[in-house]
Design a protein around this motif. Structure first.
Motif, PDB file in Angstrom:
ATOM      1  N   LEU A 245      -9.168  11.032  10.782  1.00  0.00           N
ATOM      2  CA  LEU A 245      -8.598   9.782  11.257  1.00  0.00           C
ATOM      3  C   LEU A 245      -7.951   9.955  12.625  1.00  0.00           C
ATOM      4  CD1 LEU A 245      -7.119   7.997   8.148  1.00  0.00           C
ATOM      5  CD2 LEU A 245      -8.805   7.140   9.750  1.00  0.00           C
TER       6      LEU A 245
ATOM      7  N   LEU B  99      -0.086   3.098   9.991  1.00  0.00           N
ATOM      8  CA  LEU B  99      -0.422   3.508   8.620  1.00  0.00           C
ATOM      9  C   LEU B  99      -0.809   4.984   8.579  1.00  0.00           C
ATOM     10  CD1 LEU B  99      -2.381   0.310   7.592  1.00  0.00           C
ATOM     11  CD2 LEU B  99      -0.355   1.195   6.426  1.00  0.00           C
TER      12      LEU B  99
ATOM     13  N   ALA C 252      -6.824  -0.670  -1.321  1.00  0.00           N
ATOM     14  CA  ALA C 252      -6.291  -0.584   0.045  1.00  0.00           C
ATOM     15  C   ALA C 252      -7.426  -0.706   1.062  1.00  0.00           C
ATOM     16  CB  ALA C 252      -5.545   0.729   0.224  1.00  0.00           C
TER      17      ALA C 252
ATOM     18  N   LEU D 231      -8.025   2.846   7.827  1.00  0.00           N
ATOM     19  CA  LEU D 231      -9.371   3.197   8.318  1.00  0.00           C
ATOM     20  C   LEU D 231     -10.156   1.992   8.836  1.00  0.00           C
ATOM     21  CD1 LEU D 231     -11.491   5.412   8.683  1.00  0.00           C
ATOM     22  CD2 LEU D 231     -12.241   4.982   6.336  1.00  0.00           C
ATOM     23  N   PRO D 232     -10.318   0.889   8.069  1.00  0.00           N
ATOM     24  CA  PRO D 232     -11.078  -0.254   8.622  1.00  0.00           C
ATOM     25  C   PRO D 232     -10.403  -0.897   9.823  1.00  0.00           C
ATOM     26  CG  PRO D 232     -10.179  -0.795   6.461  1.00  0.00           C
ATOM     27  CD  PRO D 232      -9.944   0.658   6.661  1.00  0.00           C
TER      28      PRO D 232
ATOM     29  N   THR E  13       0.829  -1.204   0.000  1.00  0.00           N
ATOM     30  CA  THR E  13       0.000   0.000   0.000  1.00  0.00           C
ATOM     31  C   THR E  13       0.866   1.259   0.000  1.00  0.00           C
ATOM     32  OG1 THR E  13      -1.686  -1.182   1.244  1.00  0.00           O
ATOM     33  CG2 THR E  13      -1.837   1.201   1.236  1.00  0.00           C
TER      34      THR E  13
ATOM     35  N   PRO F 255      -2.318   9.476   0.644  1.00  0.00           N
ATOM     36  CA  PRO F 255      -3.572   9.056   1.293  1.00  0.00           C
ATOM     37  C   PRO F 255      -3.861   7.558   1.182  1.00  0.00           C
ATOM     38  CG  PRO F 255      -4.063  10.148  -0.766  1.00  0.00           C
ATOM     39  CD  PRO F 255      -2.584  10.240  -0.594  1.00  0.00           C
ATOM     40  N   VAL F 256      -3.161   6.824   0.304  1.00  0.00           N
ATOM     41  CA  VAL F 256      -3.524   5.412   0.101  1.00  0.00           C
ATOM     42  C   VAL F 256      -3.426   4.597   1.409  1.00  0.00           C
ATOM     43  CG1 VAL F 256      -3.054   3.310  -1.230  1.00  0.00           C
ATOM     44  CG2 VAL F 256      -2.865   5.541  -2.316  1.00  0.00           C
ATOM     45  N   PRO F 257      -2.328   4.737   2.214  1.00  0.00           N
ATOM     46  CA  PRO F 257      -2.290   3.960   3.468  1.00  0.00           C
ATOM     47  C   PRO F 257      -3.437   4.303   4.420  1.00  0.00           C
ATOM     48  CG  PRO F 257      -0.112   4.798   2.940  1.00  0.00           C
ATOM     49  CD  PRO F 257      -1.062   5.450   1.989  1.00  0.00           C
ATOM     50  N   LEU F 258      -3.974   5.529   4.288  1.00  0.00           N
ATOM     51  CA  LEU F 258      -5.109   5.889   5.148  1.00  0.00           C
ATOM     52  C   LEU F 258      -6.293   4.965   4.905  1.00  0.00           C
ATOM     53  CD1 LEU F 258      -5.283   9.782   5.012  1.00  0.00           C
ATOM     54  CD2 LEU F 258      -4.644   8.362   6.933  1.00  0.00           C
ATOM     55  N   PHE F 259      -6.503   4.597   3.632  1.00  0.00           N
ATOM     56  CA  PHE F 259      -7.653   3.742   3.296  1.00  0.00           C
ATOM     57  C   PHE F 259      -7.492   2.335   3.870  1.00  0.00           C
ATOM     58  CE2 PHE F 259      -8.387   7.175   0.427  1.00  0.00           C
ATOM     59  CZ  PHE F 259      -9.762   7.219   0.290  1.00  0.00           C
ATOM     60  N   LEU F 260      -6.245   1.893   3.955  1.00  0.00           N
ATOM     61  CA  LEU F 260      -6.022   0.587   4.592  1.00  0.00           C
ATOM     62  C   LEU F 260      -6.179   0.703   6.109  1.00  0.00           C
ATOM     63  CD1 LEU F 260      -5.154  -2.387   4.531  1.00  0.00           C
ATOM     64  CD2 LEU F 260      -2.779  -1.635   4.510  1.00  0.00           C
TER      65      LEU F 260
ATOM     66  N   PRO G 269     -16.858  -1.045   9.216  1.00  0.00           N
ATOM     67  CA  PRO G 269     -15.626  -0.608   8.537  1.00  0.00           C
ATOM     68  C   PRO G 269     -15.807  -0.505   7.010  1.00  0.00           C
ATOM     69  CG  PRO G 269     -15.130  -2.332  10.108  1.00  0.00           C
ATOM     70  CD  PRO G 269     -16.609  -2.255  10.016  1.00  0.00           C
TER      71      PRO G 269
ATOM     72  N   GLU H 129      -6.566   3.350  -3.855  1.00  0.00           N
ATOM     73  CA  GLU H 129      -7.274   3.644  -2.600  1.00  0.00           C
ATOM     74  C   GLU H 129      -8.373   2.616  -2.347  1.00  0.00           C
ATOM     75  OE1 GLU H 129      -6.644   8.485  -2.765  1.00  0.00           O
ATOM     76  OE2 GLU H 129      -8.515   7.599  -3.441  1.00  0.00           O
TER      77      GLU H 129
ATOM     78  N   PHE I 161      -6.933  16.047   1.886  1.00  0.00           N
ATOM     79  CA  PHE I 161      -6.046  15.121   2.580  1.00  0.00           C
ATOM     80  C   PHE I 161      -5.913  15.518   4.057  1.00  0.00           C
ATOM     81  CE2 PHE I 161      -1.687  14.141   3.924  1.00  0.00           C
ATOM     82  CZ  PHE I 161      -1.803  12.771   3.950  1.00  0.00           C
TER      83      PHE I 161
END
Lengths: 174, 430
Positions: free
Chosen positions: A145, B26, A85, B43-44, A72, B36-41, A117, A82, A138
């Motif tokens: 988050l 992440l 991921a 998040l869950p 990722t 931002p891609v690692p954020l999507f991993l 999720p 995205e 972003f």
């Protein structure tokens, strides 16, 4: 005796393998290296699910998470990356829920744990796709988050927030 | 392993921390790399534990629990059921059964959710006589993903498994004045409200109506009451030596486990023959169970023996003898269950005798457990075994100066003991 099929967890295995290989293929590493890393993570997790020690089986999802994190981080910025991921995180939960040491039907019983999720990923991905991109978006996402993380930290420190006193009727008191 | 604040609180499993750690890592990487891609991993991974906690019961769930022990001889079958209350699924209950170390597993312990009930099934084997206490199974509610746990209420009650040699069932009524060469108990007769009809006597105002013999009263013209005679076979005290010896804790524990089971078996056999039975457990101090009879007393003895532990601070034999005089009348027959290993164990016999207790010693032999850890030639091994046997014979001979001794080396059978107490002879029993 748990069968080999139950030990592997077919739904989680297939989903995780597909997502991990796609992410590995898309990563900025050369495709064979990315795919190899992703496949190694999936195979290691599948092997650990056969482990004798309950502690090993408990943390079997670890290698797959590490492999997913590697591919990722090296994936290029795109809507598809995205999506893969986000789906990667969700299928990791699906694989977890399909626990061979527990009674069958875990995916049905754990639908809430999977759905929330998945919903969060869906909202985040559609927002990223539809809203105008840029550093502002972003920043907002990162801030959200951080807020989620803080909330989870609070919940970890106060597990009693989930508690509720048992209802006692007058008849029980007597 | 779980992180829990106590009973009634939600507990997080290690899996939760793995997920949160990965998610947080992440998040940090995404911010650091401005990707931002690692954020999507992540998040869950961050949301899943909270989602699992939301699906958890809001309070510790209650369940119904029942279990029992079956089987005979060395076979032990434990079956039971855990019935979850409303709002809780049997599939979400995680059950852990702890097997006592003195029992061996024939097959893995089962805790199978079937039609709304968790069925328990264990098949164990008792290779030696034993009193094994099976603690209640640990039951927790765990979400299907394994992120959160909750304690479950309503699972309590130990299971006590007793296995002793079957010969004790034919021990029968004993007359203790014959079990020893020393003066001991004599067969006694007690008049009262129980037992066989003994005779008639004049009624007294405190006699209940059912004790009045109405036909005899009509014939005699005055109130007569029945007397009943309860024949007692005598009183017996079972004294368990729970002191550590130089054999080491492992062998001592095994011998104590065997001795406890034998004591329970003998006590049950004597109680069946309507004898009064007392029990003493001597470690550092004497723990007495006073002389009594009846089924309640059997449970009292079983509980005391199940709780008996090896004492690492062995009390002096004189202390045992003095305490025995405090709790039990002198002259009552004492069956001492002791390995007689070491001087301290052996010296218990004369002290008890000097205090006026006629004795019979049942001695579980440590010889089957004494194996040299160093590999030896066959001739040397045979010599070592011979020396061990001779040492054991010397110990028994010393004890025989004061009381008859039954050497017990075949733990599957107590035939020698039963034969001796039923037909005592002034001879040594091997």
């Amino acid at each position: 005796m748990t069968s080999i099929g139950r030990r592997l967890g077919p739904a989680g295995l297939v989903g995780s393998a597909a997502v991990a290989v796609l992410l590995g293929y898309e990563s900025s590493l050369s495709p064979p290296v990315g795919v190899a890393i992703a496949a190694a993570g999936v195979v290691a997790t599948a092997a650990m699910r056969f482990g004798r020690s309950p502690g090993v089986r408990e943390l079997a999802i670890g290698p797959m998470l590490v492999a997913l994190a590697v591919v990722t981080i090296t994936a290029p910025l795109s809507a598809l990356s995205e999506l893969w991921a986000g789906l990667g995180g969700v299928v990791a939960i699906v694989w977890l829920v399909d626990d061979p040491d527990r009674a069958p039907g875990g995916i049905t019983r754990g639908a809430t744990t999977i759905a929330i999720p998945a919903l969060a990923v869906g909202i985040a991905w559609s927002s990223a796709l539809l809203l105008p991109g840029g550093t502002l978006t972003f920043g907002i996402t990162a801030a959200l988050l951080v807020l989620v993380l803080a909330g989870v930290a609070v919940l970890l420190g106060r597990p009693d927030l989930f508690d509720r006193d048992e209802v006692t009727s007058y008849g029980d008191r007597e | 392993m779980t992180l829990r604040g106590g009973r009634g609180e939600l507990a997080w499993t290690p899996r939760t921390f793995l997920f949160l750690g990965a998610g947080a890592g992440l998040l940090v990487l995404a911010v650091a790399l401005r990707d931002p891609v690692p954020l999507f991993l992540g998040l869950p991974l961050l949301v899943a534990p909270a989602a699992a906690a939301l699906s958890a019961p809001r309070a510790d769930p209650r369940v119904g629990f029942a279990w029992r022990e079956e089987g005979d001889g060395g076979d032990v079958r434990v079956t039971g059921a855990i019935t979850p209350g409303s709002g809780t699924l049997a599939e979400d209950l995680v059950v852990g059964i702890r097997r006592p170390p003195s029992l061996q597993a024939n097959s893995p312990e089962l805790a199978q959710p079937t039609s709304g009930v968790v069925r328990l099934g264990c098949e164990w084997v008792a290779t030696e006589p034993t009193i094994a206490v099976v603690p209640p199974p640990s039951v927790v509610w765990r979400d299907p993903a394994g992120f959160v746990e909750r304690n479950v209420r309503g699972v309590d009650g130990e299971l006590v498994i007793v296995r002793y040699p079957p010969e004790l069932t034919r021990l029968g009524a004993l007359h203790f004045d014959r079990t020893t060469v020393l003066p001991g108990e004599t067969r006694s007769r007690r008049l009262g409200a129980n037992g066989e009809f003994f005779g008639l006597r004049l009624a007294v105002p405190s006699d209940p109506p059912r004790r009045i013999n109405w036909k005899a009263s009509a014939r005699a013209g005055r109130l007569l009451a029945n007397d009943y005679a309860l024949e007692r076979t005598g009183d017996a005290v079972l004294l368990l030596d729970a002191r550590a010896t130089e054999l080491g804790p492992e062998i001592d524990e095994r011998l104590l486990s065997i001795a406890r089971a034998a004591t329970q078996g003998i006590a049950e056999a004597l109680l069946r023959s309507k004898a009064r039975v007392g029990v003493g457990i001597f470690g550092e101090f004497l723990q007495p169970v006073p002389l009594a009879m009846g089924s309640t007393h059997r449970l009292r003895i079983r509980s005391a023996l199940a709780a008996a532990r090896l004492s690492t601070q062995p009390g002096p034999p004189e202390r045992c003898a003095i305490a025995m005089r405090r709790y039990f009348p002198p002259g009552v027959t004492v069956i001492l269950v002791s390995s007689l290993a070491g001087d301290a164990s052996g010296s218990l016999v004369p002290y008890l005798r000097y205090r006026g207790f006629p004795l019979l010693v049942l001695s579980p032999s440590p010889v089957p457990f004494l194996r040299t850890t160093v590999p030896l030639e066959p001739a040397d091994d045979a010599l070592a075994n011979r020396l061990i046997a001779l040492d054991r014979r010397a110990q028994l001979a010393r004890a025989w100066n004061d009381a008859p001794v039954v050497d017990w080396s075949e733990f599957g059978s107590l035939g020698a003991f039963v034969e001796f107490v039923r037909r005592p002879a002034h001879r040594r029993v091997a």
